[in-house]
Design an enzyme around this catalytic site. Structure first.
Site, PDB file in Angstrom:
ATOM      1  N   ASP A  88       0.823  -1.220   0.000  1.00 51.74           N
ATOM      2  CA  ASP A  88       0.000   0.000   0.000  1.00 51.74           C
ATOM      3  C   ASP A  88       0.855   1.269   0.000  1.00 51.74           C
ATOM      4  O   ASP A  88       0.419   2.334   0.404  1.00 51.74           O
ATOM      5  CB  ASP A  88      -0.949  -0.014   1.203  1.00 51.74           C
ATOM      6  N   HIS A 145      23.846   2.387 -18.663  1.00 49.94           N
ATOM      7  CA  HIS A 145      22.747   2.661 -17.714  1.00 49.94           C
ATOM      8  C   HIS A 145      23.049   2.099 -16.328  1.00 49.94           C
ATOM      9  O   HIS A 145      22.161   1.597 -15.653  1.00 49.94           O
ATOM     10  CB  HIS A 145      21.422   2.107 -18.253  1.00 49.94           C
ATOM     11  N   ASP A 185      26.315  10.913 -14.073  1.00 47.89           N
ATOM     12  CA  ASP A 185      25.232  11.435 -14.911  1.00 47.89           C
ATOM     13  C   ASP A 185      24.051  11.639 -13.967  1.00 47.89           C
ATOM     14  O   ASP A 185      23.410  10.671 -13.556  1.00 47.89           O
ATOM     15  CB  ASP A 185      24.903  10.434 -16.019  1.00 47.89           C
ATOM     16  N   ASP A 242      20.045  17.615 -17.307  1.00 48.00           N
ATOM     17  CA  ASP A 242      20.659  16.317 -17.627  1.00 48.00           C
ATOM     18  C   ASP A 242      22.158  16.577 -17.820  1.00 48.00           C
ATOM     19  O   ASP A 242      22.558  17.069 -18.870  1.00 48.00           O
ATOM     20  CB  ASP A 242      19.998  15.763 -18.902  1.00 48.00           C
ATOM     21  N   HIS A 298      26.162   5.406 -28.650  1.00 49.76           N
ATOM     22  CA  HIS A 298      24.892   6.143 -28.515  1.00 49.76           C
ATOM     23  C   HIS A 298      24.929   7.432 -29.311  1.00 49.76           C
ATOM     24  O   HIS A 298      25.963   7.816 -29.852  1.00 49.76           O
ATOM     25  CB  HIS A 298      24.552   6.378 -27.040  1.00 49.76           C
ATOM     26  N   HIS A 302      19.576  14.483 -27.224  1.00 51.60           N
ATOM     27  CA  HIS A 302      18.126  14.260 -27.318  1.00 51.60           C
ATOM     28  C   HIS A 302      17.443  15.549 -26.886  1.00 51.60           C
ATOM     29  O   HIS A 302      18.034  16.382 -26.202  1.00 51.60           O
ATOM     30  CB  HIS A 302      17.710  13.083 -26.432  1.00 51.60           C
ATOM     31  N   HIS A 330      14.082  12.725 -21.733  1.00 52.60           N
ATOM     32  CA  HIS A 330      14.080  12.465 -23.190  1.00 52.60           C
ATOM     33  C   HIS A 330      12.771  13.054 -23.682  1.00 52.60           C
ATOM     34  O   HIS A 330      11.735  12.406 -23.657  1.00 52.60           O
ATOM     35  CB  HIS A 330      14.180  10.970 -23.491  1.00 52.60           C
ATOM     36  N   GLU A 349      26.118  15.259 -25.624  1.00 56.76           N
ATOM     37  CA  GLU A 349      26.701  14.302 -24.698  1.00 56.76           C
ATOM     38  C   GLU A 349      27.519  13.184 -25.351  1.00 56.76           C
ATOM     39  O   GLU A 349      27.190  12.003 -25.232  1.00 56.76           O
ATOM     40  CB  GLU A 349      25.601  13.681 -23.833  1.00 56.76           C
ATOM     41  N   TYR A 401      33.885   4.785 -24.427  1.00 60.56           N
ATOM     42  CA  TYR A 401      33.770   3.725 -23.417  1.00 60.56           C
ATOM     43  C   TYR A 401      34.694   2.586 -23.821  1.00 60.56           C
ATOM     44  O   TYR A 401      34.408   1.868 -24.787  1.00 60.56           O
ATOM     45  CB  TYR A 401      32.308   3.261 -23.318  1.00 60.56           C
ATOM     46  N   ARG A 421      32.026  10.443 -20.406  1.00 65.09           N
ATOM     47  CA  ARG A 421      30.973  11.171 -21.119  1.00 65.09           C
ATOM     48  C   ARG A 421      30.941  12.573 -20.550  1.00 65.09           C
ATOM     49  O   ARG A 421      31.166  12.759 -19.344  1.00 65.09           O
ATOM     50  CB  ARG A 421      29.607  10.486 -20.961  1.00 65.09           C
ATOM     51  N   GLU A 429      28.318  15.841 -20.691  1.00 63.89           N
ATOM     52  CA  GLU A 429      26.967  16.181 -21.154  1.00 63.89           C
ATOM     53  C   GLU A 429      26.526  17.540 -20.632  1.00 63.89           C
ATOM     54  O   GLU A 429      26.542  17.790 -19.428  1.00 63.89           O
ATOM     55  CB  GLU A 429      25.972  15.115 -20.662  1.00 63.89           C
TER      56      GLU A 429
HETATM   57  N1  GLY Z   1      20.552  10.826 -18.269  1.00 70.63           N
HETATM   58  C1  GLY Z   1      19.921  10.279 -19.403  1.00 70.63           C
HETATM   59  C2  GLY Z   1      20.594  10.647 -20.636  1.00 70.63           C
HETATM   60  O1  GLY Z   1      21.682  11.178 -20.604  1.00 70.63           O
HETATM   61  O2  GLY Z   1      20.082  10.497 -21.698  1.00 70.63           O
HETATM   62 MN    MN Z   2      21.068  12.874 -21.826  1.00 68.70          MN
HETATM   63 MN    MN Z   3      22.444  12.172 -18.869  1.00 64.56          MN
END
Ligand code: GLY
Ligand code: MN
Ligand code: MN
Length: 434
Positions: free
Chosen positions: A37, A240, A257, A268, A347, A351, A358, A381, A385, A402, A404
């Protein structure tokens, strides 16, 4: 600064003009149970919030277009008992005034009022397929109207996707949205600065995560915008990674991140830095490649360029970098063409960003990448890797980087919302020395 009821009402006015005729129906998100609950913290539906600023669950927006446009909110009644247990509810009467609606009714009256509102309307715009229970309910209302055909009532014959209409609006941020995004970015940059000062070998990834969450909340963000990634060493090569349960080791990098959400709007940010405060020569070589790729990508964010331009700019720098690191051999155009970089950069470079991390909006129009326009917000970003593998020298193993930032397209190019987070090798090392 929030909520700015006039901005939300102006969006509904604009949507009514786009609709021309018919009825738009849009429900907010349901509450979600975490276990037994206990609920997850409530988060409204982004499309619904964009148009209403109304934060409570069990609410539906109905817009009636045409010569006599009407903006109607259905929401929960006041309820003394429930308000003692769960907190304040506006109730329809107060919500109508506070959120600038023409009318507001009880959520419990939906099934009674909606068929009536749909009578003799040519069209229904609704988010078909987004929630099966609502699909059945809306079709039920339409069928009720169809059942009155012999009485001379006509039912909507034209069904269209409400999300597509709103997605197109959400792609271009207004001044109020950009203010909120700047605030989310500022608080998030504060959090990144704070963990630079804090980080030491032997700390746990979770301790860094705890500090990030503290600064988001202390800075006024209602929530993180997404689950933070705090990835030491090789964990950074798991895109991720959210375990955040490993110790941070002397000599490793850590990739973070993480960002906050401010009144619905996401930042982000990713930064990568050495756990001990000093980049090794090899780490620095790779870092400078990713940084140069990121700066080239940011320079490609300007009106008239296509959405993919920053990605293409980043790919050139990253691929040349992989040649310089001796991970790739050959001629750069051929290597980009054959996607030879993919084992180390898998990647896209960004975005759309807004109410959703996103965010809403198509990336292609008629098969071509969308042209960037002032007011669009996106992330930039790039990363590299380098997992342990036979074709990577051991000295490079487990380097995951990375960088970003969040940018808004302006008439002249773009504005970086997240520049307060240290980014160059010199800035990072200086911040970590303090
Ligand atoms: N933190 C999600 C992305 O970088 O797309
Ligand atoms: Mn992002
Ligand atoms: Mn991110």
């Amino acid at each position: 600064m929030h909520p700015d009821i006039a901005s939300h009402r102006a969006r509904r006015d604009r949507l009514l003009k786009t609709l021309v005729e018919g009825v738009l129906i849009l429900a907010t998100a349901p509450e979600a149970i975490r276990n037994r609950d206990t609920h997850y913290p409530y988060r409204f539906d982004s499309h619904f919030y964009y148009l209403t600023a109304f934060p409570e669950p069990e609410a539906v927006l109905v817009l009636i277009a045409g010569k006599r446009p009407r903006q109607i909110l259905f929401c929960r009644e006041k309820n003394e008992e429930r308000e003692i247990w769960d907190g304040f509810r506006h109730g329809p009467k107060a919500a109508k005034t506070a959120f600038g609606f023409d009318a507001a009714y009880s959520y419990g009256e939906l099934d009674k009022r909606l068929p009536k509102l749909l009578e003799n309307q040519p069209r229904v715009a609704y988010a078909f397929g987004a929630a099966p229970a609502w699909d059945a309910r809306v079709m039920g209302w339409i069928n009720t109207v169809r059942g009155k055909a012999r009485g001379g009532v006509t039912a909507p014959a034209n069904l269209s996707d409400a999300h597509a209409l709103i997605d197109a609006m959400r792609l271009l941020k207004d001044a109020h949205e950009i203010d909120l995004m700047q605030r989310a970015a500022d608080v998030s940059a504060d959090a990144h600065r704070s963990v630079l000062h804090l980080c030491k070998p032997g700390m746990g990834e979770w301790e860094i995560e705890a500090e990030l969450l503290r600064v988001f909340r202390a800075g006024g963000c209602q929530s993180p915008a997404y689950t933070p990634i705090v990835a030491g060493g090789g964990n950074a090569c798991v895109l991720h990674y959210v375990g955040n349960d490993q110790p941070l080791k002397d000599g490793d990098l850590v990739l973070i991140d993480a960002a906050g959400e401010y009144h619905g709007y996401a930042a982000d940010i990713t930064r990568t830095f050495p756990v001990n405060g000093r980049f090794s020569a090899t780490q620095k070589d790779v870092y400078e490649i990713v940084l140069a790729a990121q700066l080239a990508a940011i320079a490609a964010v300007k009106p008239g360029n296509r959405f993919n331009a920053p990605h293409e700019a980043a790919l050139r720098v990253l691929t040349q970098g992989l040649i310089d690191l001796k991970l790739l051999q050959g001629e750069i155009d051929g290597l980009i063409e054959s996607e030879a970089y993919k084992p180390w950069y898998m990647h896209k470079t960004g975005h759309w960003l807004g109410l959703d991390v996103h965010d809403a909006g198509d990336y292609k129009v008629g098969g071509a990448w969308r042209e960037l326009q002032a007011g669009m917000a996106l992330t930039v970003e790039p990363g590299l890797y380098l997992r342990p593998s036979a074709d990577v020298p051991e000295a490079l193993w487990n380097i995951g980087i990375r960088i970003e930032d969040d940018v808004v397209v302006t008439e002249a190019g773009c504005r970086v919302l997240t520049e307060a987070a240290p980014k160059t090798v010199a800035e990072i090392e200086a911040a970590m020395r303090q």
